[in-house]
Design a protein around this motif. Structure first.
Motif, PDB file in Angstrom:
ATOM      1  N   PRO A   1       0.834  -1.191   0.000  1.00  0.00           N
ATOM      2  CA  PRO A   1       0.000   0.000   0.000  1.00  0.00           C
ATOM      3  C   PRO A   1       0.874   1.248   0.000  1.00  0.00           C
ATOM      4  CG  PRO A   1       0.069  -0.982   2.187  1.00  0.00           C
ATOM      5  CD  PRO A   1       0.813  -1.898   1.285  1.00  0.00           C
ATOM      6  N   VAL A   2       0.875   1.982  -1.084  1.00  0.00           N
ATOM      7  CA  VAL A   2       1.754   3.139  -1.222  1.00  0.00           C
ATOM      8  C   VAL A   2       1.181   4.320  -0.450  1.00  0.00           C
ATOM      9  CG1 VAL A   2       2.817   4.751  -2.829  1.00  0.00           C
ATOM     10  CG2 VAL A   2       2.534   2.351  -3.460  1.00  0.00           C
ATOM     11  N   ARG A   3       1.978   4.854   0.450  1.00  0.00           N
ATOM     12  CA  ARG A   3       1.600   6.061   1.156  1.00  0.00           C
ATOM     13  C   ARG A   3       2.586   7.141   0.762  1.00  0.00           C
ATOM     14  NH1 ARG A   3       0.960   3.879   7.278  1.00  0.00           N
ATOM     15  NH2 ARG A   3      -1.075   4.748   7.670  1.00  0.00           N
ATOM     16  N   LYS A   4       2.150   8.300   0.598  1.00  0.00           N
ATOM     17  CA  LYS A   4       3.032   9.381   0.193  1.00  0.00           C
ATOM     18  C   LYS A   4       3.959   9.737   1.345  1.00  0.00           C
ATOM     19  CE  LYS A   4       2.968  13.949  -1.927  1.00  0.00           C
ATOM     20  NZ  LYS A   4       2.106  15.084  -2.340  1.00  0.00           N
ATOM     21  N   ASN A   5       5.266   9.771   1.035  1.00  0.00           N
ATOM     22  CA  ASN A   5       6.277  10.186   2.007  1.00  0.00           C
ATOM     23  C   ASN A   5       6.177   9.421   3.335  1.00  0.00           C
ATOM     24  OD1 ASN A   5       7.238  12.125   0.193  1.00  0.00           O
ATOM     25  ND2 ASN A   5       5.762  13.641   0.919  1.00  0.00           N
ATOM     26  N   THR A   6       6.286   8.100   3.266  1.00  0.00           N
ATOM     27  CA  THR A   6       6.289   7.281   4.483  1.00  0.00           C
ATOM     28  C   THR A   6       7.730   6.979   4.874  1.00  0.00           C
ATOM     29  OG1 THR A   6       4.172   6.247   3.944  1.00  0.00           O
ATOM     30  CG2 THR A   6       5.575   5.092   5.514  1.00  0.00           C
ATOM     31  N   LEU A   7       8.079   7.298   6.125  1.00  0.00           N
ATOM     32  CA  LEU A   7       9.413   7.013   6.654  1.00  0.00           C
ATOM     33  C   LEU A   7       9.371   5.702   7.427  1.00  0.00           C
ATOM     34  CD1 LEU A   7      12.375   7.805   7.393  1.00  0.00           C
ATOM     35  CD2 LEU A   7      11.409   9.004   9.389  1.00  0.00           C
ATOM     36  N   VAL A   8      10.255   4.772   7.058  1.00  0.00           N
ATOM     37  CA  VAL A   8      10.385   3.498   7.761  1.00  0.00           C
ATOM     38  C   VAL A   8      11.752   3.483   8.447  1.00  0.00           C
ATOM     39  CG1 VAL A   8      10.400   0.982   7.563  1.00  0.00           C
ATOM     40  CG2 VAL A   8       8.939   2.346   6.053  1.00  0.00           C
ATOM     41  N   ILE A   9      11.763   3.212   9.742  1.00  0.00           N
ATOM     42  CA  ILE A   9      13.026   3.213  10.491  1.00  0.00           C
ATOM     43  C   ILE A   9      13.325   1.792  10.959  1.00  0.00           C
ATOM     44  CG2 ILE A   9      14.285   4.144  12.453  1.00  0.00           C
ATOM     45  CD1 ILE A   9      12.458   6.563  12.394  1.00  0.00           C
ATOM     46  N   VAL A  10      14.483   1.270  10.531  1.00  0.00           N
ATOM     47  CA  VAL A  10      14.956  -0.048  10.945  1.00  0.00           C
ATOM     48  C   VAL A  10      16.211   0.136  11.786  1.00  0.00           C
ATOM     49  CG1 VAL A  10      13.960  -1.169   8.930  1.00  0.00           C
ATOM     50  CG2 VAL A  10      16.298  -0.330   8.827  1.00  0.00           C
ATOM     51  N   GLU A  11      16.862  -0.963  12.162  1.00  0.00           N
ATOM     52  CA  GLU A  11      18.029  -0.858  13.034  1.00  0.00           C
ATOM     53  C   GLU A  11      19.345  -0.738  12.270  1.00  0.00           C
ATOM     54  OE1 GLU A  11      18.293  -3.513  16.378  1.00  0.00           O
ATOM     55  OE2 GLU A  11      16.128  -3.790  16.422  1.00  0.00           O
ATOM     56  N   SER A  12      19.477  -1.449  11.142  1.00  0.00           N
ATOM     57  CA  SER A  12      20.781  -1.490  10.471  1.00  0.00           C
ATOM     58  C   SER A  12      20.693  -1.007   9.031  1.00  0.00           C
ATOM     59  CB  SER A  12      21.342  -2.916  10.490  1.00  0.00           C
ATOM     60  OG  SER A  12      20.656  -3.714   9.554  1.00  0.00           O
ATOM     61  N   PRO A  13      21.782  -0.436   8.502  1.00  0.00           N
ATOM     62  CA  PRO A  13      21.810   0.025   7.111  1.00  0.00           C
ATOM     63  C   PRO A  13      21.584  -1.100   6.106  1.00  0.00           C
ATOM     64  CG  PRO A  13      23.644   0.958   8.346  1.00  0.00           C
ATOM     65  CD  PRO A  13      23.018  -0.083   9.214  1.00  0.00           C
ATOM     66  N   ALA A  14      22.112  -2.301   6.397  1.00  0.00           N
ATOM     67  CA  ALA A  14      21.941  -3.422   5.469  1.00  0.00           C
ATOM     68  C   ALA A  14      20.467  -3.772   5.328  1.00  0.00           C
ATOM     69  CB  ALA A  14      22.731  -4.636   5.961  1.00  0.00           C
TER      70      ALA A  14
ATOM     71  N   ASP B   1      13.739  13.821   9.071  1.00  0.00           N
ATOM     72  CA  ASP B   1      13.046  12.990   8.076  1.00  0.00           C
ATOM     73  C   ASP B   1      11.583  12.778   8.463  1.00  0.00           C
ATOM     74  OD1 ASP B   1      15.293  12.678   6.482  1.00  0.00           O
ATOM     75  OD2 ASP B   1      15.978  10.894   7.559  1.00  0.00           O
ATOM     76  N   ALA B   2      11.332  12.586   9.750  1.00  0.00           N
ATOM     77  CA  ALA B   2       9.966  12.383  10.224  1.00  0.00           C
ATOM     78  C   ALA B   2       9.131  13.643  10.036  1.00  0.00           C
ATOM     79  CB  ALA B   2       9.979  11.972  11.693  1.00  0.00           C
ATOM     80  N   LYS B   3       9.765  14.789  10.235  1.00  0.00           N
ATOM     81  CA  LYS B   3       9.051  16.065  10.096  1.00  0.00           C
ATOM     82  C   LYS B   3       8.559  16.263   8.671  1.00  0.00           C
ATOM     83  CE  LYS B   3       9.669  20.930  11.415  1.00  0.00           C
ATOM     84  NZ  LYS B   3      10.635  21.927  11.963  1.00  0.00           N
ATOM     85  N   LYS B   4       9.283  15.705   7.691  1.00  0.00           N
ATOM     86  CA  LYS B   4       8.920  15.863   6.281  1.00  0.00           C
ATOM     87  C   LYS B   4       8.037  14.720   5.779  1.00  0.00           C
ATOM     88  CE  LYS B   4      13.288  16.068   5.248  1.00  0.00           C
ATOM     89  NZ  LYS B   4      14.572  16.137   4.514  1.00  0.00           N
ATOM     90  N   SER B   5       7.703  13.787   6.671  1.00  0.00           N
ATOM     91  CA  SER B   5       6.943  12.598   6.253  1.00  0.00           C
ATOM     92  C   SER B   5       5.480  12.703   6.666  1.00  0.00           C
ATOM     93  CB  SER B   5       7.567  11.343   6.864  1.00  0.00           C
ATOM     94  OG  SER B   5       8.912  11.204   6.474  1.00  0.00           O
ATOM     95  N   ASP B   6       4.649  11.961   5.931  1.00  0.00           N
ATOM     96  CA  ASP B   6       3.225  11.903   6.258  1.00  0.00           C
ATOM     97  C   ASP B   6       2.913  10.777   7.241  1.00  0.00           C
ATOM     98  OD1 ASP B   6       2.447  13.994   4.421  1.00  0.00           O
ATOM     99  OD2 ASP B   6       2.908  12.562   2.827  1.00  0.00           O
ATOM    100  N   ALA B   7       3.828   9.822   7.365  1.00  0.00           N
ATOM    101  CA  ALA B   7       3.646   8.713   8.305  1.00  0.00           C
ATOM    102  C   ALA B   7       5.016   8.139   8.643  1.00  0.00           C
ATOM    103  CB  ALA B   7       2.756   7.633   7.706  1.00  0.00           C
ATOM    104  N   VAL B   8       5.134   7.590   9.851  1.00  0.00           N
ATOM    105  CA  VAL B   8       6.382   6.976  10.300  1.00  0.00           C
ATOM    106  C   VAL B   8       6.076   5.555  10.769  1.00  0.00           C
ATOM    107  CG1 VAL B   8       8.315   7.068  11.916  1.00  0.00           C
ATOM    108  CG2 VAL B   8       7.327   9.202  11.022  1.00  0.00           C
TER     109      VAL B   8
END
Length: 739
Positions: free
Chosen positions: A35-48, A106-113
């Motif tokens: 489900p595509v959401r505009k400007n959704t920020l996803v935060i994980v633990e590692s860069p990989a 990044d969260a400030k510029k996102s519509d959802a986190v």
């Protein structure tokens, strides 16, 4: 699983699989659209992990990494308010302020986190801290997503079902963190005052240290006993085979010395050798369940020689994603689990694969395995995300160690859903006078699940091969071979055996097994020798004080009970503040009593060596340091002359001493070399003993192998002398320090 359910599960499995080959871009399956959401920020633990997930989500999603904990307790102080509900004082982790600031922006510029940290207590706490910090900077909704595998279908499903943070799981993590901080920060000052500055002790690690020290004590107290075995060779036509003495004069033989063995040989020499019995038995061998964290670490240690920490690092890489051609693929499910449960979708997929590769080895229904009573069952067992990604197909994309670990995970999972194997053992008794010798050979009559095993394959046959034998036939005798042995005491723990024991006793959890061992090694309370965990002098001193004065803290049952109560906090059956109070307040009272009554042992380990400091002329002392005993000038701190304790004279140059050294790389691996390096390049990885070889005069070293256990052997490559650990010590080498 019924035929209807299996068909439905197979259909679901096909829908969840990406329509890709190993080198093509993974695409979400039909019916599992992201489900595509505009400007959704996803935060994980590692860069990989971020890199893999961002490719799966595509347009409209930005995936960033927190690099683990960004907020935690400070290292410089206790930071727990004991008088106000043990409230922790959290701060931004040193070096992570910039990361946190970028995540806020990044969260400030996102519509959802969406917070996508690992699905365990630590991951939930990371998400909780991120939410609390980010919420100050954005009006966007902040929710939690979890998944067991990093695949297009799993990520799409997680994004479709965001939820709130599990506060109970956060409280369980908070309780563990606070409790460990309170114990550590109260024990450490006691050790500084009574033993040595800079020491520390942890709640769970101290229990593991006690177990390791107790095993060492058992090994040292054990007195080996000599015994002998007698093997006889037999010939039938061109076939030759060996058999072991099983009975003599109607009883099981006890050969305590060589004379006993030679007496039997003398008695039966020349007697006819007749086959008196032949038996064939069959045994059904069940496949093992998929790996848990504990069993994976055990198998990787026993089969691949990996220490626990290495196993978990490699597993993390396989889980987070491997570059396959131009894409990244998460190859295994989450690697911190105590469950063997497997999803219906995964079962359908593996059964379909077995049907194509080994149709005769597919059981009518899926094999089921019981989940342990202590298992939290939050995750599936460890398995490949896609069975079609066989080890051979992935070999070109993995380094050697990744490939080997992935191979055993894949093999264990696939074989777990195959039919039983059938072993067939043939035993033959050969009578020679009043002695009966027995030979046996085992083969796989039906391979079953063993067809899927390569790295994990067991050796076929346990006693060589036997020719066809019939009762009553006479065999041609060969030679008699008596052999000396010594009973072996309890073996020191290895990474595999200590992890198994911790799991059996309910000490720690899947995420803590490897860190427990790492902490003990880092503090130098334990070292590795021949892959065994050996307590150091410092470790045994610390353990002695803790066992004497804090028996509850290092009590395995008490520690296991705390683990159960932490589980209860997560299940909302226990209050975390009450739990911490019940443990901490009695513990603090005991610390105060010990602080007031325990005599200090500081300096009691110092010993005059009779040597003189070559720099200032003062006496040199043998002192206890972090890495064991060493030589130090008694004039410290005015004179800072210090050096390693000599263990033996160098047999190569005859002038230098053999001392302990540590490699600059490899986490400080210990070896032993000459003080005249680089002029003399003698070195060995076997620990020198303060004893000379009675045969050639070189020094002895401690060795270990599966056949002989621990034993002493001469370091001289041209000398054949070795003897078991129970023999009388050889003469001391003159002029050397203690080992």
């Amino acid at each position: 699983m019924t035929g209807t359910k299996a068909a439905a599960a197979q259909s679901a499995a096909k829908k969840a699989q990406p329509a890709i080959k190993a080198v093509r871009k993974p695409k979400p399956a039909k019916g599992a659209k992201t489900p595509v959401r505009k400007n959704t920020l996803v935060i994980v633990e590692s860069p990989a992990k971020a890199k893999t997930i961002e490719k799966y989500l595509g347009k409209g999603y930005t995936v960033k990494a927190s690099m683990g904990h960004v907020i935690d307790l400070p290292k410089s102080r206790m930071a727990v308010d004991i008088d106000h509900g043990f409230e922790p004082e959290y701060i931004t982790v040193k070096g992570r302020a910039k990361i946190l600031q970028e995540l806020r922006q990044d969260a400030k510029k996102s519509d959802a986190v969406l917070l996508a940290s690992d699905n365990d207590r630590e991951g939930e706490a990371i998400a909780w801290h991120l939410r609390n910090s980010i919420a100050e900077k954005t009006a966007a909704p902040i929710q939690r997503i979890v998944f067991n595998e990093i695949t297009p279908g799993a990520i799409a499903e997680a994004v479709k079902h965001p939820a709130d943070i599990d506060e109970a799981k956060v409280n369980a993590q908070k309780a563990r963190r606070v409790l460990d901080r309170l114990v550590g920060y109260n024990l450490s000052p006691l050790l500084w005052k009574k033993v040595k500055n800079g020491l520390s002790a942890g709640r769970v690690q101290s229990v593991a240290l006690r177990l390791i020290c107790e095993r060492e004590d058992e090994a040292e107290r054990f007195i080996p006993e000599e015994y002998w075995t007698l093997e006889a060779g037999f010939v039938k036509g061109r076939a030759k085979f060996a058999a072991q003495l099983a009975q003599y004069r109607g009883e099981k033989p006890e050969l305590k010395d060589e004379q006993s063995a030679q007496a039997i040989i003398a008695d039966i020499t020349g007697a006819a050798c007749v086959v008196s019995d032949v038996k064939t038995t069959e045994k059904s061998l069940k496949p093992k369940p998929p790996f848990t964290t504990s069993t994976l670490q055990q198998a990787a240690a026993n089969r691949l020689g990996f220490v626990s920490r290495k196993t978990m690092v490699l597993a993390q890489q396989l889980y987070e994603g491997i570059s396959v051609g131009h894409e990244r693929v998460g190859l295994i499910t989450y690697m911190r689990t105590d469950s063997v449960r497997i999803s219906a979708v995964a079962l359908a997929e593996v059964r379909e694969w077995i049907q194509g590769a080994y149709p005769a080895e597919l059981p009518p229904q899926a094999n089921e395995y019981a989940v342990g009573a202590k298992a939290q069952d939050a995750h599936e067992g460890i398995r490949p995300t896609y069975v079609k990604y066989t080890p051979d197909s992935m070999k070109g994309y993995l380094d050697r160690d990744q490939f080997r670990l992935y191979s055993i995970i894949w093999e264990r999972f696939v074989s777990s859903q195959m039919t039983n194997a059938l072993s067939r053992t043939t035993s033959a008794d050969i009578a020679a006078g009043e002695a009966v010798f027995r030979a046996s050979a085992t083969t796989l009559a039906e391979k079953g699940f063993c067809r899927a095993l390569k790295v994990l394959a067991a050796k076929e046959g346990t006693g060589g091969s036997l020719p066809a034998l019939a009762v009553g036939e006479t065999l041609e005798p060969g030679t008699f071979r008596p052999e000396q042995h010594f009973t072996q005491g309890p073996a020191r723990y290895t990474d595999a055996s200590i992890v198994k024991l911790l799991e059996e006793k309910g000490i720690g959890r899947p995420s803590t097994y490897a860190p427990i061992i790492s902490v003990l090694l880092t503090r130098y309370y334990v070292t590795r020798s021949n892959k065994q965990l050996v307590p150091t002098a410092l470790g045994r001193i610390i353990n002695g004080i803790l066992v004497e004065s804090f028996s509850d803290v290092v009590n395995e049952n008490f520690t296991a009970e705390i683990e159960q109560k932490l589980d209860g906090v997560e299940e909302q059956a226990e209050d975390w503040v009450k739990l911490v109070g019940e443990v901490f307040f009695p513990f603090r009272e005991q610390v105060e009593r010990v602080m007031a009554t325990q005599e200090s042992v500081k300096g009691t380990f110092d010993e005059n060596t009779g040597e003189t400091c070559e720099k200032c002329g003062r006496p040199m002392l043998k002192k206890l340091g972090r890495y064991g005993f060493f030589l130090s000038c008694s004039g410290f701190p005015e004179c800072r002359n210090a050096k390693s304790l000599p263990l033996a004279k160098c047999p190569k140059c005859g002038k230098g001493d053999i001392i302990s050294r540590r490699t600059a790389r490899g986490r400080g691996r210990e070896f032993y070399g000459c003080t005249n390096y680089p002029e003399c390049d003698f070195l060995t990885h076997s620990k020198p003993l303060n004893a000379a070889c009675p045969q050639c005069g070189w020094f002895m070293v401690e060795k270990h192998d599966k056949k002989n256990g621990s034993y002493k052997a001469c370091i001289n490559p041209d000398c054949t002398y070795l003897h078991s650990a129970d023999e009388e010590p050889a003469p001391e080498l003159t002029g050397t320090g203690e080992p």
